[in-house]
Structure formats: structure tokens, C-alpha cells
Design a protein around this motif. Structure first.
Motif, PDB file in Angstrom:
ATOM      1  N   ASP A  12      25.114  -4.305 -18.301  1.00 24.87           N
ATOM      2  CA  ASP A  12      24.857  -3.732 -16.984  1.00 24.87           C
ATOM      3  C   ASP A  12      24.031  -4.689 -16.132  1.00 24.87           C
ATOM      4  OD1 ASP A  12      24.443  -0.365 -18.311  1.00 24.87           O
ATOM      5  OD2 ASP A  12      26.240  -1.437 -17.645  1.00 24.87           O
ATOM      6  N   LYS A  13      23.121  -5.386 -16.781  1.00 26.52           N
ATOM      7  CA  LYS A  13      22.257  -6.329 -16.080  1.00 26.52           C
ATOM      8  C   LYS A  13      23.070  -7.451 -15.452  1.00 26.52           C
ATOM      9  CE  LYS A  13      17.905  -8.799 -16.854  1.00 26.52           C
ATOM     10  NZ  LYS A  13      16.905  -9.193 -17.869  1.00 26.52           N
ATOM     11  N   HIS A  14      24.013  -7.975 -16.229  1.00 23.79           N
ATOM     12  CA  HIS A  14      24.890  -9.028 -15.724  1.00 23.79           C
ATOM     13  C   HIS A  14      25.766  -8.495 -14.586  1.00 23.79           C
ATOM     14  CE1 HIS A  14      27.776 -12.562 -16.919  1.00 23.79           C
ATOM     15  NE2 HIS A  14      27.489 -12.556 -15.628  1.00 23.79           N
ATOM     16  N   SER A  15      26.236  -7.251 -14.731  1.00 24.72           N
ATOM     17  CA  SER A  15      27.087  -6.638 -13.702  1.00 24.72           C
ATOM     18  C   SER A  15      26.358  -6.533 -12.373  1.00 24.72           C
ATOM     19  CB  SER A  15      27.526  -5.237 -14.147  1.00 24.72           C
ATOM     20  OG  SER A  15      28.303  -5.293 -15.311  1.00 24.72           O
ATOM     21  N   ILE A  16      25.104  -6.093 -12.431  1.00 21.21           N
ATOM     22  CA  ILE A  16      24.314  -5.928 -11.215  1.00 21.21           C
ATOM     23  C   ILE A  16      24.070  -7.277 -10.544  1.00 21.21           C
ATOM     24  CG2 ILE A  16      22.045  -5.239 -10.320  1.00 21.21           C
ATOM     25  CD1 ILE A  16      22.057  -3.073 -12.530  1.00 21.21           C
ATOM     26  N   SER A  17      23.777  -8.295 -11.363  1.00 16.80           N
ATOM     27  CA  SER A  17      23.555  -9.631 -10.814  1.00 16.80           C
ATOM     28  C   SER A  17      24.804 -10.167 -10.125  1.00 16.80           C
ATOM     29  CB  SER A  17      23.134 -10.592 -11.931  1.00 16.80           C
ATOM     30  OG  SER A  17      21.905 -10.208 -12.493  1.00 16.80           O
ATOM     31  N   LEU A  18      25.969  -9.945 -10.754  1.00  9.14           N
ATOM     32  CA  LEU A  18      27.228 -10.397 -10.154  1.00  9.14           C
ATOM     33  C   LEU A  18      27.506  -9.642  -8.853  1.00  9.14           C
ATOM     34  CD1 LEU A  18      29.853 -12.018 -10.230  1.00  9.14           C
ATOM     35  CD2 LEU A  18      30.853 -10.209 -11.641  1.00  9.14           C
ATOM     36  N   LYS A  19      27.246  -8.342  -8.864  1.00  8.65           N
ATOM     37  CA  LYS A  19      27.463  -7.533  -7.672  1.00  8.65           C
ATOM     38  C   LYS A  19      26.633  -8.057  -6.502  1.00  8.65           C
ATOM     39  CE  LYS A  19      26.768  -2.843  -5.902  1.00  8.65           C
ATOM     40  NZ  LYS A  19      26.265  -1.495  -6.210  1.00  8.65           N
ATOM     41  N   LYS A  20      25.383  -8.349  -6.770  1.00  6.65           N
ATOM     42  CA  LYS A  20      24.499  -8.854  -5.718  1.00  6.65           C
ATOM     43  C   LYS A  20      24.991 -10.207  -5.190  1.00  6.65           C
ATOM     44  CE  LYS A  20      20.261  -6.513  -7.215  1.00  6.65           C
ATOM     45  NZ  LYS A  20      18.899  -6.679  -7.773  1.00  6.65           N
ATOM     46  N   TYR A  21      25.437 -11.045  -6.108  1.00  9.60           N
ATOM     47  CA  TYR A  21      25.903 -12.367  -5.688  1.00  9.60           C
ATOM     48  C   TYR A  21      27.175 -12.272  -4.845  1.00  9.60           C
ATOM     49  CZ  TYR A  21      27.309 -17.233  -5.782  1.00  9.60           C
ATOM     50  OH  TYR A  21      27.669 -18.490  -5.396  1.00  9.60           O
ATOM     51  N   ILE A  22      28.101 -11.444  -5.282  1.00 10.39           N
ATOM     52  CA  ILE A  22      29.361 -11.278  -4.556  1.00 10.39           C
ATOM     53  C   ILE A  22      29.100 -10.723  -3.153  1.00 10.39           C
ATOM     54  CG2 ILE A  22      31.523  -9.951  -4.463  1.00 10.39           C
ATOM     55  CD1 ILE A  22      31.670 -12.187  -6.470  1.00 10.39           C
ATOM     56  N   ASN A  23      28.114  -9.836  -3.024  1.00 12.79           N
ATOM     57  CA  ASN A  23      27.851  -9.183  -1.743  1.00 12.79           C
ATOM     58  C   ASN A  23      26.935  -9.978  -0.814  1.00 12.79           C
ATOM     59  OD1 ASN A  23      29.435  -7.035  -2.455  1.00 12.79           O
ATOM     60  ND2 ASN A  23      27.760  -5.716  -3.091  1.00 12.79           N
ATOM     61  N   ARG A  24      26.526 -11.162  -1.228  1.00  7.78           N
ATOM     62  CA  ARG A  24      25.637 -11.960  -0.387  1.00  7.78           C
ATOM     63  C   ARG A  24      26.292 -12.298   0.952  1.00  7.78           C
ATOM     64  NH1 ARG A  24      23.207 -16.877  -3.846  1.00  7.78           N
ATOM     65  NH2 ARG A  24      23.280 -17.747  -1.727  1.00  7.78           N
ATOM     66  N   LYS A  25      25.470 -12.353   1.982  1.00  9.61           N
ATOM     67  CA  LYS A  25      25.984 -12.588   3.336  1.00  9.61           C
ATOM     68  C   LYS A  25      26.363 -14.038   3.606  1.00  9.61           C
ATOM     69  CE  LYS A  25      23.656  -8.790   5.721  1.00  9.61           C
ATOM     70  NZ  LYS A  25      22.657  -8.430   6.760  1.00  9.61           N
ATOM     71  N   ILE A 246       3.752  -7.036   2.914  1.00 11.63           N
ATOM     72  CA  ILE A 246       4.760  -6.341   2.106  1.00 11.63           C
ATOM     73  C   ILE A 246       5.330  -7.320   1.094  1.00 11.63           C
ATOM     74  CG2 ILE A 246       6.887  -4.973   2.162  1.00 11.63           C
ATOM     75  CD1 ILE A 246       6.343  -4.587   5.174  1.00 11.63           C
ATOM     76  N   TYR A 247       5.377  -6.886  -0.149  1.00 18.25           N
ATOM     77  CA  TYR A 247       5.929  -7.716  -1.217  1.00 18.25           C
ATOM     78  C   TYR A 247       7.109  -6.987  -1.849  1.00 18.25           C
ATOM     79  CZ  TYR A 247       1.495 -10.213  -0.793  1.00 18.25           C
ATOM     80  OH  TYR A 247       0.423 -10.916  -0.313  1.00 18.25           O
ATOM     81  N   VAL A 248       8.113  -7.767  -2.228  1.00 22.25           N
ATOM     82  CA  VAL A 248       9.287  -7.189  -2.887  1.00 22.25           C
ATOM     83  C   VAL A 248       9.592  -7.991  -4.155  1.00 22.25           C
ATOM     84  CG1 VAL A 248      10.372  -6.224  -0.827  1.00 22.25           C
ATOM     85  CG2 VAL A 248      10.807  -8.605  -1.416  1.00 22.25           C
ATOM     86  N   ARG A 249      10.133  -7.285  -5.147  1.00 26.38           N
ATOM     87  CA  ARG A 249      10.549  -7.949  -6.375  1.00 26.38           C
ATOM     88  C   ARG A 249      11.755  -7.209  -6.947  1.00 26.38           C
ATOM     89  NH1 ARG A 249       6.364  -8.771 -10.303  1.00 26.38           N
ATOM     90  NH2 ARG A 249       4.682  -8.283  -8.844  1.00 26.38           N
ATOM     91  N   ASP A 250      12.626  -7.946  -7.588  1.00 29.36           N
ATOM     92  CA  ASP A 250      13.821  -7.398  -8.225  1.00 29.36           C
ATOM     93  C   ASP A 250      13.395  -6.754  -9.538  1.00 29.36           C
ATOM     94  OD1 ASP A 250      16.241  -6.887  -9.481  1.00 29.36           O
ATOM     95  OD2 ASP A 250      17.183  -8.714  -8.734  1.00 29.36           O
ATOM     96  N   LYS A 251      13.689  -5.463  -9.721  1.00 30.05           N
ATOM     97  CA  LYS A 251      13.283  -4.761 -10.936  1.00 30.05           C
ATOM     98  C   LYS A 251      13.930  -5.347 -12.182  1.00 30.05           C
ATOM     99  CE  LYS A 251      12.270  -0.288  -8.823  1.00 30.05           C
ATOM    100  NZ  LYS A 251      12.596   1.165  -8.823  1.00 30.05           N
ATOM    101  N   ASP A 252      15.110  -5.946 -12.007  1.00 32.80           N
ATOM    102  CA  ASP A 252      15.797  -6.546 -13.161  1.00 32.80           C
ATOM    103  C   ASP A 252      15.272  -7.948 -13.453  1.00 32.80           C
ATOM    104  OD1 ASP A 252      17.576  -4.361 -13.588  1.00 32.80           O
ATOM    105  OD2 ASP A 252      18.676  -4.998 -11.805  1.00 32.80           O
TER     106      ASP A 252
END
Length: 413
Positions: A12-25, A246-252
Motif C-alpha cells: 500500500d505504501k508503494h501504491s500511495i507513492s506511485l499515486k502521488k508521483y503520477i498526479n504531480r502537476k 506552518i509545517y507539513v510532513r508526509d505521514k508515510d
């Protein structure tokens, strides 16, 4: 020759990373096959897999298999138009689509084209990333491949055949394959294939780019800071606020934390609050307009429904009236009190307040009464009229007789 690589997406972790990469602007081009283009492609593929799982035998507990195949076609820098070559982004995308049509015709695929950068020698080239859903839509079976070695060899042969057709340079073992690229292709490709792959060490720049995109999307949608936090939380991004920072971090990938201002100067709190205010205004206007549109659509729909109801009701009345005329003709001469009345079908609820509908009902009611008057005997009103007319005639005769009598008996002066 173009370079072809594949990574099997299992976790699932790999899936989420791929999803984010594919959806990059920052993608130059996006295309799809057997699926609608949009950020929800991942959910659509997941639905297909869930359907397939419901149709097939359950696999043994604890076993895992690839969900998506992440394939990358990387073109040699010499072939890219940015380096004087003939391959434009559009041609690269056409190449990838032709490759997919030949070998993964019945699969859901998302294509994204990126301009990849090699930091070692500052060169650029194009790379197509393909997220290939493993389910064949025609057979609803999982895509099966030969052994890893055979599958790899097969993909290389496919690409070699494509390059020959497209008249692209062929990679030759033991020889320099690019005049402008210092690294060997397999090394540079190794860097490219890690895009969209979950790694323990992480990729600082990649995470920063993903967070920048997610914060931008959230700021475009949120109507206040709480909504902003909630939106990012749905995308598994944690938000921390310390006074005006404001700080942000990826939970994964929690090892990296970024100040939003470092991601983009427009992401400071004061600017975000302005964006939230504008979003709230637009949302209110959008809601208002949507309400008007819904009412207009409802009114139009009701108008059409009323027309249809009138037409159907009139057809029903016409049918019942014809049936009544036949019955009245067959029972001609029956006394009025015993003669069957024309029973008008009940007015539909939708026509209760419709004047035209009421007029239709009244007109058929009158037509029915006329038929009863025509065929029934001993109609009380007609009988009364006749008696009344007869009595009037006798009264006139008597009056005439009286006048005449008075005229005879009247004394002369």
C-alpha cells in the motif's frame, strides 16, 4: 534504443507513492487507456481489482501479489527535441500508447510524461511512466508474466522492435550510447525508476515536490484553516502550526518536515487565509448558483411532467368515454335513475392545481352527461319541462276564453 524498466507495485505504501508521483502537476503530458483521465484513476483501478477478487478464488492468507505494474520508457537524451533530436513530448506519448495498445490492450493504464534531469552531467531527457492495472478487462483475469528474466527480455525485444519502426538509435553493448550523456544508461535509468517508489532513505526533493503540490491543492479547496488541515489529513499529510509558521510532513515518510513558505512563498499563513476567504466566497456563490440551477431544472422537469400527465390523462378519459358510449348504446331506453353514469377517472395529483387539467376533466364529464341524457328514458328534467309546457298551453287557452267571454258580455254605452 529506448530503455524499458518495470517495478511491481505490491505494498500500500508503494501504491500511495506511485499515486502521488503520477498526479504531480509538473508532468508535461497525461493520457489514459480504458480509463477516464483524472486524479481518481487510482480508485477506479482499485474498484476493478475488487470486482476481479470477488469473481476469483480467494488467495491464501498472507500472500501478496502485484496490484499495478509501474513501467518506464526512458528515451535517450540524443533523441529528445530539447537536445536537437526528433522526439517531441507528443511523439514520445504516441510511442508509449502504441506500445501499450500492442501488449496491454485490455488493461487500464495512466501515462505521464516527465522531463527527467541527470544531476551528474546536467542533461535532460523524456521518460514516460505508465501505471498498468493488472486486471485484463476482457477476461477479468490477472496479467501473468513469464519468469522475471524472461519477462525482462521480452520487454526489451518489444522496445527494440518499436525503436526500429520509429527509426531510433539502438543501444549497443560495450559502446557509448549517448554523445551528450556521461552516465551509462542503466545508472541513469535506475535513478528514474525510483520515482514513485517508496524507499526507506527517501528522496528529499521528491517529497518536497509532492508536498508542494498537495498544499497547493488544499489551499485551492479549503474555506478555512481547519478545512485545510482536514483536507491534507485525507491525503496522509500532517500539518503543524507554530504561531504564524506552518509545517507539513508526509505521514508515510515522516523523516522530512517542511515549512510551507519554503515550499512556496505564497503558502505563508496570511496568504493562505486570503485564499481561504476567496474560496469561501466562491463556494457561497457556487452554492447559490447551483441552487438556482436545481430549481430551474426542477421547474422545467415539472412543466414537462405536467404536459405528459395531461396528455396521458386525456388519453385515459378518451378511452373511458368511448367505452361508456358503447355501454350507453347497448342499454338504450333504460330509465334515467337506473342508467349507468359516466364515472370520470380521478385527476392525477400532479394536475390538482392545473387549470388545463381541470378543464379537460370537466369537458369529459359534460360529454358523459349528454350521452346519458341521449340514451336514458324518463329523464326527470325533460319530463318536467314537457309538463310545464303543457300546463302553460292550457292556461293560455282558458285566458283566451275568458277574454272572449268578457268581450261578448260587456255592456254597450
Amino acid at each position: 534504443m529506448s530503455i524499458i524498466k518495470q517495478r511491481s507495485v505490491i505494498s500500500d505504501k508503494h501504491s500511495i507513492s506511485l499515486k502521488k508521483y503520477i498526479n504531480r502537476k509538473d508532468a508535461l503530458l497525461r493520457e489514459t487507456q480504458n480509463i477516464k483521465l483524472g486524479d481518481n484513476w487510482y480508485e477506479a483501478m482499485e474498484t476493478t481489482r475488487n470486482i476481479q477478487e470477488g469473481m476469483s478464488r480467494k488467495q491464501k492468507e498472507g500472500t501478496k501479489s502485484a496490484k499495478i505494474y509501474h513501467q518506464i520508457i526512458a528515451f535517450l537524451p540524443d533523441e529528445a527535441d530539447i537536445n536537437g533530436g526528433k522526439m517531441t513530448p507528443e511523439l514520445c506519448m504516441k510511442y508509449a500508447q502504441q506500445y501499450a495498445e500492442r501488449h496491454y490492450k485490455n488493461h487500464e493504464i495512466v501515462f505521464v510524461l516527465h522531463k527527467e534531469h541527470c544531476m551528474a552531467d546536467d542533461t535532460y531527457r523524456y521518460a514516460i511512466h505508465m501505471a498498468i492495472n493488472r486486471i485484463d478487462l476482457e477476461t477479468m483475469k490477472k496479467l501473468t508474466v513469464p519468469s522475471i528474466f524472461k519477462a525482462k527480455k521480452q520487454r526489451v525485444e518489444w522496445i527494440k522492435e518499436m525503436d526500429e519502426e520509429w527509426n531510433l538509435a539502438q543501444v549497443k553493448e560495450g559502446q557509448a550510447n549517448s554523445k551528450i550523456h556521461a552516465l551509462q544508461p542503466f545508472k541513469s535509468e535506475k535513478n528514474i525508476t525510483t520515482r514513485g517508489q517508496s524507499q526507506n532513505k527517501g528522496d528529499w526533493e521528491s517529497y518536497k515536490a509532492v508536498l508542494r503540490e498537495m498544499v497547493g491543492k488544499a489551499s485551492d479547496r479549503a474555506i478555512d484553516f481547519e478545512h485545510f488541515i482536514k483536507q491534507l489529513d485525507e491525503w496522509r499529510i500532517k500539518v503543524e502550526r507554530k504561531e504564524n509558521r506552518i509545517y507539513v510532513r508526509d505521514k508515510d515518510n515522516p523523516q522530512y518536515k517542511f515549512n510551507t513558505v519554503k515550499l512556496d512563498p505564497s503558502y505563508k499563513l496570511s496568504e493562505l487565509n486570503k485564499a481561504f476567504l476567496e474560496n469561501a466566497k466562491f463556494r457561497a456563490i457556487e452554492t447559490l448558483l447551483k441552487g438556482f440551477e436545481i430549481k430551474a431544472q426542477a421547474a422545467a422537469a415539472t412543466k414537462e411532467q405536467i404536459k405528459t400527465a395531461r396528455r396521458e390523462y386525456k388519453a385515459l378519459l378518451d378511452k373511458k368515454y368511448k367505452e361508456y358510449v358503447q355501454i350507453a348504446s347497448d342499454t338504450k331506453g333504460t330509465q334515467f335513475e337506473k342508467f349507468e353514469k359516466f364515472r370520470v377517472p380521478r385527476l392525477p395529483d400532479i394536475l390538482r392545481d392545473d387549470s388545463e387539467g381541470k378543464d379537460i376533466l370537466l369537458s369529459y364529464k359534460i360529454k358523459g352527461e349528454k350521452i346519458r341524457d341521449k340514451y336514458a328514458s324518463n329523464h326527470p328534467i325533460i319530463k318536467k319541462v314537457n309538463i310545464s309546457q303543457s300546463s302553460g298551453a292550457k292556461s293560455n287557452d282558458l285566458n283566451e276564453q275568458k277574454v272572449s267571454s268578457r268581450g261578448i258580455d260587456k255592456p254597450s254605452r
